[in-house]
Design an enzyme around this catalytic site. Structure first.
Site, PDB file in Angstrom:
ATOM      1  N   ASP A  62      22.012  -5.940  22.345  1.00  0.00           N
ATOM      2  CA  ASP A  62      22.221  -6.832  21.213  1.00  0.00           C
ATOM      3  C   ASP A  62      23.229  -6.260  20.223  1.00  0.00           C
ATOM      4  O   ASP A  62      24.008  -7.003  19.615  1.00  0.00           O
ATOM      5  CB  ASP A  62      20.897  -7.100  20.497  1.00  0.00           C
ATOM      6  CG  ASP A  62      20.009  -8.079  21.253  1.00  0.00           C
ATOM      7  OD1 ASP A  62      20.490  -8.670  22.241  1.00  0.00           O
ATOM      8  OD2 ASP A  62      18.844  -8.255  20.856  1.00  0.00           O
TER       9      ASP A  62
ATOM     10  N   ASN B 102      22.942 -10.252  11.946  1.00  0.00           N
ATOM     11  CA  ASN B 102      21.495 -10.067  11.832  1.00  0.00           C
ATOM     12  C   ASN B 102      21.027  -9.957  10.391  1.00  0.00           C
ATOM     13  O   ASN B 102      20.215 -10.754   9.938  1.00  0.00           O
ATOM     14  CB  ASN B 102      21.055  -8.802  12.580  1.00  0.00           C
ATOM     15  CG  ASN B 102      20.618  -9.073  13.999  1.00  0.00           C
ATOM     16  OD1 ASN B 102      20.574 -10.220  14.443  1.00  0.00           O
ATOM     17  ND2 ASN B 102      20.291  -8.023  14.728  1.00  0.00           N
TER      18      ASN B 102
ATOM     19  N   ARG C  26      10.336  -2.842  -6.031  1.00  0.00           N
ATOM     20  CA  ARG C  26      10.313  -1.399  -5.783  1.00  0.00           C
ATOM     21  C   ARG C  26       9.796  -1.183  -4.359  1.00  0.00           C
ATOM     22  O   ARG C  26       8.672  -1.567  -4.032  1.00  0.00           O
ATOM     23  CB  ARG C  26       9.416  -0.679  -6.791  1.00  0.00           C
ATOM     24  CG  ARG C  26      10.041  -0.514  -8.157  1.00  0.00           C
ATOM     25  CD  ARG C  26       9.120   0.212  -9.123  1.00  0.00           C
ATOM     26  NE  ARG C  26       8.766   1.555  -8.657  1.00  0.00           N
ATOM     27  CZ  ARG C  26       9.525   2.647  -8.812  1.00  0.00           C
ATOM     28  NH1 ARG C  26      10.706   2.531  -9.401  1.00  0.00           N
ATOM     29  NH2 ARG C  26       9.119   3.824  -8.376  1.00  0.00           N
TER      30      ARG C  26
END
EC number: 2.7.1.23
Length: 299
Positions: free
Chosen positions: A71, A145, A173
């Site tokens: 990929d 992606n 955070r």
């Protein structure tokens, strides 16, 4: 004739591609197609006897790009060729292979059917990201992606203020924040407990990586929006952070840097043999059809 000029692209570091790529080139030539071999592929895989082309020539000339590898190889080729509109077909010579959906042993048969016109095509979105330091753009890249903000290897959590079209969403955070396309929703995003998005959706998904607050969950947003993420100077951000595009290109970040992410102006077209199904791919790759089996040696 369908796809009269075909470019061959292989994974650069894979020295075992010489034989299968050469066999594929011979098959295409016998089918009456003109074959181009991407320059780095020819150099590293040892494919010879065919015209060598750089990315620009492939983009301007080829009517189909056949990518052999994993990929990651397809992601790199897609970023190069999306602005030219050259369709891609992926042959899996890697591991999982969500977008290289043709097994190597089926490559000739599948590609032969595609050359006869028995194929399906789908367009998938890309992301365009930029890094801003004050009013100066420091870096820009596209991603098929995902765009990922990460803490440094030995640093503490990063703190990011996130806005969508100027509206404040939250201050996050976490160890990182993933902004994924539907294509990327089965990659890093999935491993961070993000949802799977159908590739036909016009959406992005934000997925926190190890957030400090467990109520910070993934959220799907429309792809028409512009994300602005500001790396704040609180916590231990000063130790280091970076932004990655498909985990292949990156830029280091400083406190106060602003990262913008939006849908790219172009798409990438993937070609599949007739009968391709996204859900069939999920069943195979994620083993959805495997049921738990009782055993005699249960502990």
């Amino acid at each position: 004739m369908y796809f009269p000029i075909v470019a061959l692209i292989g994974r650069y570091q894979d020295t075992g591609l010489d034989a299968p790529l050469t066999a594929l080139a011979q098959m295409l030539t016998q089918a009456g197609r003109r074959v181009l071999v991407e320059a780095e592929t020819a150099r590293n895989a040892g494919v010879s006897g065919y015209p060598v082309a750089d990315w620009d020539e492939i983009g301007r000339t080829a009517t189909l790009a056949v990518v052999m590898g994993g990929d990651g190889t397809v992601l790199g080729a897609a970023r190069h060729l999306a602005p030219y509109g050259v369709p891609l077909i992926g042959i899996n010579h890697g591991r999982l292979g969500f977008i290289t959906d043709i097994p190597l042993q089926d490559a000739h048969d599948a590609l032969g059917r595609v050359l006869e016109g028995n194929y399906q095509a789908e367009d998938r979105m890309l992301l365009q990201g930029g890094v801003w330091r004050g009013e100066q753009q420091m870096y820009s890249a596209s991603a098929v992606n995902d765009v990922v903000l990460n803490r440094a290897g030995r640093g503490g959590m990063i703190e990011v203020r996130v806005e969508l079209d100027g509206a404040f969403m939250y201050t996050q955070r976490a160890d990182g924040l993933i902004i994924a396309t539907p294509t990327g929703s089965t990659a890093y995003s999935l491993s961070a407990n993000g949802p799977i998005l159908h590739p036909g959706m016009n959406a992005m998904v934000l997925v926190p990586v190890a957030p400090q607050t467990l109520s910070n969950r993934p959220i799907v947003i429309p792809d028409s929006g512009v994300l602005n993420m500001t790396l704040t100077a609180m916590g231990r951000v000063e130790i280091g952070a970076s932004v990655h595009f498909d985990m292949q290109t990156w830029s280091d970040l400083q406190p106060g840097d602003r990262i913008t992410v939006q849908r790219a102006p172009h798409t990438i077209r993937f070609v599949h043999p007739e009968g391709y199904s996204f859900f069939s791919t999920l069943r195979r790759k994620l083993h959805w059809n495997l049921m738990p089996q009782a055993t005699d040696n249960l502990e």
